[in-house]
Design an enzyme around this catalytic site. Sequence first.
Site, PDB file in Angstrom:
ATOM      1  NE  ARG A  77      59.437 -58.988  40.885  1.00 29.87           N
ATOM      2  CZ  ARG A  77      58.814 -59.698  39.959  1.00 29.87           C
ATOM      3  NH1 ARG A  77      57.486 -59.755  39.944  1.00 29.87           N
ATOM      4  NH2 ARG A  77      59.513 -60.350  39.047  1.00 29.87           N
ATOM      5  CG  HIS A 121      60.150 -58.416  34.216  1.00 27.21           C
ATOM      6  ND1 HIS A 121      59.595 -58.434  35.485  1.00 27.21           N
ATOM      7  CD2 HIS A 121      59.132 -58.701  33.368  1.00 27.21           C
ATOM      8  CE1 HIS A 121      58.300 -58.695  35.401  1.00 27.21           C
ATOM      9  NE2 HIS A 121      58.004 -58.867  34.135  1.00 27.21           N
ATOM     10  CE1 TYR A 296      50.733 -62.692  36.736  1.00 28.00           C
ATOM     11  CE2 TYR A 296      49.018 -61.032  37.003  1.00 28.00           C
ATOM     12  CZ  TYR A 296      50.357 -61.382  36.907  1.00 28.00           C
ATOM     13  OH  TYR A 296      51.331 -60.408  36.988  1.00 28.00           O
ATOM     14  CD  GLU A 353      54.586 -60.632  37.812  1.00 24.04           C
ATOM     15  OE1 GLU A 353      53.663 -61.015  37.053  1.00 24.04           O
ATOM     16  OE2 GLU A 353      55.753 -60.506  37.436  1.00 24.04           O
TER      17      GLU A 353
HETATM   18  N1  LIG Z   1      49.426 -72.464  28.167  1.00 26.62           N
HETATM   19  N2  LIG Z   1      49.305 -72.417  26.943  1.00 26.62           N
HETATM   20  N3  LIG Z   1      48.939 -71.294  26.278  1.00 26.62           N
HETATM   21  C1  LIG Z   1      48.708 -71.326  24.870  1.00 26.62           C
HETATM   22  C2  LIG Z   1      48.606 -69.934  24.281  1.00 26.62           C
HETATM   23  O1  LIG Z   1      48.931 -68.989  25.240  1.00 26.62           O
HETATM   24  C3  LIG Z   1      48.700 -67.690  24.845  1.00 26.62           C
HETATM   25  C4  LIG Z   1      49.124 -66.697  25.893  1.00 26.62           C
HETATM   26  O2  LIG Z   1      49.775 -67.331  26.992  1.00 26.62           O
HETATM   27  C5  LIG Z   1      50.185 -66.527  28.022  1.00 26.62           C
HETATM   28  C6  LIG Z   1      50.506 -67.132  29.213  1.00 26.62           C
HETATM   29  C7  LIG Z   1      50.926 -66.363  30.272  1.00 26.62           C
HETATM   30  C8  LIG Z   1      50.988 -64.971  30.137  1.00 26.62           C
HETATM   31  C9  LIG Z   1      51.363 -64.163  31.279  1.00 26.62           C
HETATM   32  C10 LIG Z   1      51.255 -62.807  31.388  1.00 26.62           C
HETATM   33  N4  LIG Z   1      51.607 -62.532  32.638  1.00 26.62           N
HETATM   34  C11 LIG Z   1      51.557 -61.196  33.277  1.00 26.62           C
HETATM   35  C12 LIG Z   1      52.968 -60.705  33.299  1.00 26.62           C
HETATM   36  N5  LIG Z   1      53.773 -61.430  34.290  1.00 26.62           N
HETATM   37  C13 LIG Z   1      54.953 -60.633  34.403  1.00 26.62           C
HETATM   38  C14 LIG Z   1      54.514 -59.208  34.187  1.00 26.62           C
HETATM   39  O3  LIG Z   1      55.316 -58.655  33.193  1.00 26.62           O
HETATM   40  C15 LIG Z   1      53.070 -59.274  33.717  1.00 26.62           C
HETATM   41  O4  LIG Z   1      52.835 -58.399  32.651  1.00 26.62           O
HETATM   42  N6  LIG Z   1      51.975 -63.633  33.265  1.00 26.62           N
HETATM   43  N7  LIG Z   1      51.807 -64.654  32.454  1.00 26.62           N
HETATM   44  C16 LIG Z   1      50.659 -64.378  28.925  1.00 26.62           C
HETATM   45  C17 LIG Z   1      50.253 -65.148  27.864  1.00 26.62           C
END
Ligand SMILES: N=NNCCOCCOc1ccc(-c2cn(C[C@@H]3NC[C@@H](O)[C@H]3O)nn2)cc1
Length: 447
Positions: A77, A121, A296, A353
């Site tokens: 992917r 993406h 995750y 993922e």
């Molecule tokens: N909920 N409230 N939060 C409040 C403050 O959040 C601060 C940070 O938040 C987040 C939430 C989610 C993520 C995240 C990262 N990935 C990993 C990537 N997926 C696609 C692929 O490119 C991977 O690299 N998936 N999700 C990052 C930061």
Amino acid sequence: MTTIEFPKSMKWGAATAAYQIEGAADKGGRAPSIWDTFSHTPGNVKNGDNGDYACDSYHKYEEDVQLLKELGVDVYRFSISWPRVIPQGKGEVNPEGVAYYQRLIDSLLENGIEPMITLYHWDLPQTLQDQGGWENRDTVEAFQEYAKAMYEAFGDQVKNWITINEPWCASFLSNYLGVHAPGKQDLQAAVDVAHHLLLAHGKAVEAFREMIPDGEIGYAPNADWLEPFSSAEEDHEACRREMQWKVEWFMDPVFKGTYPDLLQSIFADNNAYLKVEEGDMETISQPIDFMGINYYSGSIARYKEGSGLFEAEPIWVDYDKTDIGWPVYSEGFYKLLTYIHQQYGEVPIYITENGACYNHEVENGIVNDQPRIDYLKKHLTALHRAMKSGVPIKGYILWSLLDNFEWAEGYSKRFGSVHVNYRTFERTKKESYYWYQQTVHNNWFEI
Ligand SMILES: N=NNCCOCCOc1ccc(-c2cn(C[C@@H]3NC[C@@H](O)[C@H]3O)nn2)cc1
């Protein structure tokens, strides 16, 4: 020892994304994306990192394909960089950009690996952002034109497509929380972006049905799991609100043709309103072939006044955390998958993922990332539980093949089964690579 064995039909894969691995940001006719702008703006990305060089996969893709071949996966992917193939976002297609993906696809097919393309993406062409980006409904049409151009170029060879990756990240994390590009903090903007991303998904599916009738298409929403801290109604309600935000807001429109009511009223209480036009929900909710799930982590959470829009405060004491600070919560994976099955029925699911951040380095040619192996064992066991409970899982795609640019965390957070030296671009297979290779080969593993 106990064995966890998967059905023969199980598809195994690995994933990456263009801005996170390609580099060559200004090579081959590529124009800037919002992530080039965001990462080059001081303060947005840890250590001032950006995707200018990343893993240099633009030049080293053949080495990456060999890593995939040795890994033994069925599916790779990857995403197409919209500003690499249509630099202005709409109009002229860049033949050099298309040629890069043609070389990659040819190499994958020659090595018996199925390409799975993600159209979006997060690397929106900056030229479109300059015209309002996803807040501007016109971007939906630009996305459909981009999708059609890619179907035209690769549809005879590539039969598995994903429209949008993690629309929650591309809308609320990026336009309300301001953590990702373009870094806005505007709830109305985020609600508009979220709707237009779902509309763009629908328009891309419509075109797909006409242009690649023998293919399969889906999308890949975020999916967290929030478990109430106690049986207190306030804790359940707080978790319900945040789950609606992170899961149902992007699944109900696609599978039920409606947005969650509770959240609409919360947004309205905060002066943010849905702007749905005639026919939008029909476009968004047309049938798709699979749902991608990106899982995750999750958390136990309790009500706490003032803790964000949904007043759900994560409480984490029992379990370990990965090196990005996310709880290791495989039970949440099982609960999420059975919840989705109960909510949305027999929609086939790819885990598009799943993986963990552990920042082990190379020592004497070896990267001993045993915690990542432990994480994978726990989550693949949870996946097996869900399958045994009737959840229709088509496959599992590991995030990620390579260590790469982890968005606002830059290169400080490593998710790869292959270590990348960001100075020399040398790849080193980690112990988890060998463990996953064995699991893919056997279709089972021992716990
Ligand atoms: N909920 N409230 N939060 C409040 C403050 O959040 C601060 C940070 O938040 C987040 C939430 C989610 C993520 C995240 C990262 N990935 C990993 C990537 N997926 C696609 C692929 O490119 C991977 O690299 N998936 N999700 C990052 C930061």
